[in-house]
Design an enzyme around this catalytic site. Structure first.
Site, PDB file in Angstrom:
ATOM      1  N   GLY A  20      77.146  -4.206-101.883  1.00  0.00           N
ATOM      2  CA  GLY A  20      78.523  -4.470-102.303  1.00  0.00           C
ATOM      3  C   GLY A  20      78.738  -5.717-103.130  1.00  0.00           C
ATOM      4  CG  PHE A  34      87.913 -16.013-107.909  1.00  0.00           C
ATOM      5  CD1 PHE A  34      89.283 -15.781-107.973  1.00  0.00           C
ATOM      6  CD2 PHE A  34      87.079 -15.143-108.587  1.00  0.00           C
ATOM      7  CE1 PHE A  34      89.810 -14.709-108.708  1.00  0.00           C
ATOM      8  CE2 PHE A  34      87.595 -14.072-109.332  1.00  0.00           C
ATOM      9  CZ  PHE A  34      88.962 -13.863-109.385  1.00  0.00           C
ATOM     10  N   GLY A  80      90.502 -20.725 -85.817  1.00  0.00           N
ATOM     11  CA  GLY A  80      90.907 -22.077 -86.211  1.00  0.00           C
ATOM     12  C   GLY A  80      90.595 -23.094 -85.124  1.00  0.00           C
ATOM     13  CE1 TYR A  88      86.916 -25.306 -96.005  1.00  0.00           C
ATOM     14  CE2 TYR A  88      86.724 -23.075 -96.882  1.00  0.00           C
ATOM     15  CZ  TYR A  88      86.511 -24.438 -97.005  1.00  0.00           C
ATOM     16  OH  TYR A  88      85.886 -24.928 -98.125  1.00  0.00           O
ATOM     17  CG  PHE A 132      96.531 -20.161 -94.942  1.00  0.00           C
ATOM     18  CD1 PHE A 132      95.738 -20.384 -96.056  1.00  0.00           C
ATOM     19  CD2 PHE A 132      97.723 -20.856 -94.827  1.00  0.00           C
ATOM     20  CE1 PHE A 132      96.121 -21.294 -97.036  1.00  0.00           C
ATOM     21  CE2 PHE A 132      98.117 -21.761 -95.802  1.00  0.00           C
ATOM     22  CZ  PHE A 132      97.317 -21.983 -96.908  1.00  0.00           C
ATOM     23  CE1 TYR A 157      89.669 -10.926 -96.137  1.00  0.00           C
ATOM     24  CE2 TYR A 157      88.588 -10.742 -98.272  1.00  0.00           C
ATOM     25  CZ  TYR A 157      89.379 -11.450 -97.382  1.00  0.00           C
ATOM     26  OH  TYR A 157      89.904 -12.676 -97.752  1.00  0.00           O
ATOM     27  CG  ASP A 206      95.547 -20.984 -86.066  1.00  0.00           C
ATOM     28  OD1 ASP A 206      95.279 -21.297 -87.234  1.00  0.00           O
ATOM     29  OD2 ASP A 206      94.756 -20.332 -85.329  1.00  0.00           O
TER      30      ASP A 206
HETATM   31  N1  UFG Z   1      74.430 -15.239-100.532  1.00  0.00           N
HETATM   32  C1  UFG Z   1      73.062 -15.383-100.421  1.00  0.00           C
HETATM   33  N2  UFG Z   1      72.560 -15.778 -99.218  1.00  0.00           N
HETATM   34  C2  UFG Z   1      73.349 -16.023 -98.123  1.00  0.00           C
HETATM   35  C3  UFG Z   1      74.750 -15.855 -98.263  1.00  0.00           C
HETATM   36  C4  UFG Z   1      75.255 -15.464 -99.477  1.00  0.00           C
HETATM   37  O1  UFG Z   1      72.310 -15.161-101.364  1.00  0.00           O
HETATM   38  O2  UFG Z   1      72.819 -16.366 -97.050  1.00  0.00           O
HETATM   39  C5  UFG Z   1      74.972 -14.848-101.840  1.00  0.00           C
HETATM   40  C6  UFG Z   1      75.798 -13.592-101.778  1.00  0.00           C
HETATM   41  O3  UFG Z   1      74.982 -12.455-101.865  1.00  0.00           O
HETATM   42  C7  UFG Z   1      76.714 -13.792-102.972  1.00  0.00           C
HETATM   43  C8  UFG Z   1      76.924 -15.319-103.026  1.00  0.00           C
HETATM   44  O4  UFG Z   1      75.855 -15.861-102.264  1.00  0.00           O
HETATM   45  O5  UFG Z   1      76.089 -13.380-104.132  1.00  0.00           O
HETATM   46  C9  UFG Z   1      78.230 -15.766-102.431  1.00  0.00           C
HETATM   47  O6  UFG Z   1      78.356 -15.181-101.147  1.00  0.00           O
HETATM   48  P1  UFG Z   1      79.511 -15.554-100.123  1.00  0.00           P
HETATM   49  O7  UFG Z   1      79.313 -14.663 -98.929  1.00  0.00           O
HETATM   50  O8  UFG Z   1      79.556 -17.010 -99.900  1.00  0.00           O
HETATM   51  O9  UFG Z   1      80.832 -15.176-100.907  1.00  0.00           O
HETATM   52  P2  UFG Z   1      81.277 -13.796-101.599  1.00  0.00           P
HETATM   53  O10 UFG Z   1      81.312 -14.038-103.068  1.00  0.00           O
HETATM   54  O11 UFG Z   1      80.516 -12.636-101.120  1.00  0.00           O
HETATM   55  O12 UFG Z   1      82.729 -13.644-100.974  1.00  0.00           O
HETATM   56  C10 UFG Z   1      83.813 -14.402-101.428  1.00  0.00           C
HETATM   57  C11 UFG Z   1      84.773 -14.686-100.282  1.00  0.00           C
HETATM   58  C12 UFG Z   1      85.297 -13.396 -99.718  1.00  0.00           C
HETATM   59  C13 UFG Z   1      85.923 -12.614-100.808  1.00  0.00           C
HETATM   60  C14 UFG Z   1      84.982 -12.445-101.963  1.00  0.00           C
HETATM   61  C15 UFG Z   1      85.683 -11.853-103.127  1.00  0.00           C
HETATM   62  O13 UFG Z   1      84.111 -15.392 -99.297  1.00  0.00           O
HETATM   63  O14 UFG Z   1      86.264 -13.681 -98.720  1.00  0.00           O
HETATM   64  O15 UFG Z   1      84.477 -13.695-102.409  1.00  0.00           O
HETATM   65  O16 UFG Z   1      84.847 -11.037-103.816  1.00  0.00           O
HETATM   66  F1  UFG Z   1      86.277 -11.392-100.363  1.00  0.00           F
END
Ligand code: UFG
Length: 329
Positions: free
Chosen positions: A285, A170, A37, A11, A74, A142, A32
């Site tokens: 978490g 982020f 990918g 991505y 990546f 991770y 890759d």
């Molecule tokens: N969420 C929902 N419903 C879903 C999916 C996600 O409510 O179906 C919420 C999650 O709980 C979170 C927010 O949407 O509060 C964002 O979730 P993501 O899974 O999209 O992303 P994260 O913030 O958990 O994770 C991102 C990156 C990770 C990285 C992390 C750093 O994707 O790779 O930030 O803290 F590790």
């Protein structure tokens, strides 16, 4: 300059490849294993070498023939939840694979290394926005693997002068303005593509994981940064390394946080679809708020973001999914 992009069919990597291969003065090869990918994400005219960072012979083949001066790295497993249930898979690829890659870098005297790091380094942060030198205590394997590589890169600089930039993304999101490449994970793990699965007819509703967080609307706040802006930060990082020959690390965000509810609302406005949402229990978490202080990247790298408006960001993701209803094949 010859640049090798490990994970360049994924991505974020494919967006960097697309941007850097448009510029004069760069010769680009993608390395890759295509586990996640897509060959279709590599632009015509850019060579794709199929190989694995855990395989010394695969690496030797490409380093000996191409002789890269810079490596963008990546290639990693990226799912936080999976890293908790299968940590050794993450250590094997993200740490051991990177050791094998760095051994090739050392053997061949590659000068510059740009590493995909993560906000997950910071675990539950001490303060918002999060600055580069704030405490790093990851809360999952991770994040641990990414921190291990950052530590290793510092040692490689001390020992044999490898100059590196660690970029802590982020929430990477959006898609190239052309809609030709975008986020296509299997299974889909991130909030924006999950929300867009509803108007795509691939799921009935979205689950919001918790609405009792310490935020204005009770849902988690994240810092959504457009993938094309991440790509430009990588190019700026390489320019910085060439100019200053000095290692550094930067947090990359958009400067503003949005809640999960705000993301769902933005997607409703962009797609014109009601997108039903149901509140469920918290996902283990998840910190309340993660927002980056990105001024250092702006000041030191001269990084400028093209995308700051969340609707414009979601629109690019939506364009991609409309062009590729069944993903990238
Ligand atoms: N969420 C929902 N419903 C879903 C999916 C996600 O409510 O179906 C919420 C999650 O709980 C979170 C927010 O949407 O509060 C964002 O979730 P993501 O899974 O999209 O992303 P994260 O913030 O958990 O994770 C991102 C990156 C990770 C990285 C992390 C750093 O994707 O790779 O930030 O803290 F590790």
């Amino acid at each position: 300059m010859k640049v090798l992009v490990c994970g360049g069919a994924g991505y974020i990597g494919s967006h960097l490849v697309r941007e850097i291969s448009k510029l004069p003065g760069y010769e680009v090869v993608v390395f890759d294993n295509l586990a996640k990918g897509h060959a279709a994400a590599v632009p015509a005219g850019v060579k794709l070498e199929r190989g694995d960072i855990r395989n010394k012979d695969d690496l030797e083949r490409v380093f000996a023939s191409f002789k890269p001066e810079a490596v963008f790295h990546f290639a990693a497993w990226i799912e936080v939840g999976e890293s908790c249930s299968d940590p050794l898979k993450y250590y094997e690829n993200n740490v051991c694979g990177t050791v094998t890659l760095l051994q090739a870098v050392q053997r061949h005297g590659t000068k510059y290394f740009i590493f995909s790091s993560t906000a997950a380094l910071f675990g539950t942060p001490d303060r918002i926005p999060i600055h580069e030198f704030d405490t790093t205590v990851p809360k999952n394997p991770y994040g641990d693997t990414k921190l291990a590589v950052e530590v290793m890169l510092k040692a490689c600089d001390d020992a044999f002068g490898l100059k590196s930039v660690c970029l802590r993304y982020f929430n990477a999101c959006g898609a190239d303005a052309s809609g030709e490449i975008g986020e296509d994970h299997e299974p889909e793990s991130h909030i924006i593509p999950i929300v867009l699965q509803v108007p795509r007819g691939k799921r009935e509703k979205v689950f919001i994981f918790g609405n009792d967080y310490n935020t204005p609307d009770g849902t988690c706040i994240r810092d959504y940064v457009h993938v094309t802006d991440l790509a430009s930060a990588h190019i700026k990082s390489l320019e910085y390394l060439v100019k200053h020959n000095k290692s550094d690390k930067f947090n990359l965000g958009s400067g503003k946080g949005f809640s999960v509810k705000e993301i769902v609302e933005a997607a409703r406005r962009v797609t014109g679809h009601p997108i039903p949402a149901e509140v469920k229990d918290r996902r283990p978490g998840d910190p309340d708020t993660l927002v980056a202080a990105s001024q250092r990247a702006e000041e030191i790298l001269g990084w400028k973001r093209q995308y700051t408006d969340i609707e414009a960001i979601v629109q690019t993701a939506w364009n991609f999914h409309q062009k590729h209803p069944n993903g990238l094949h």
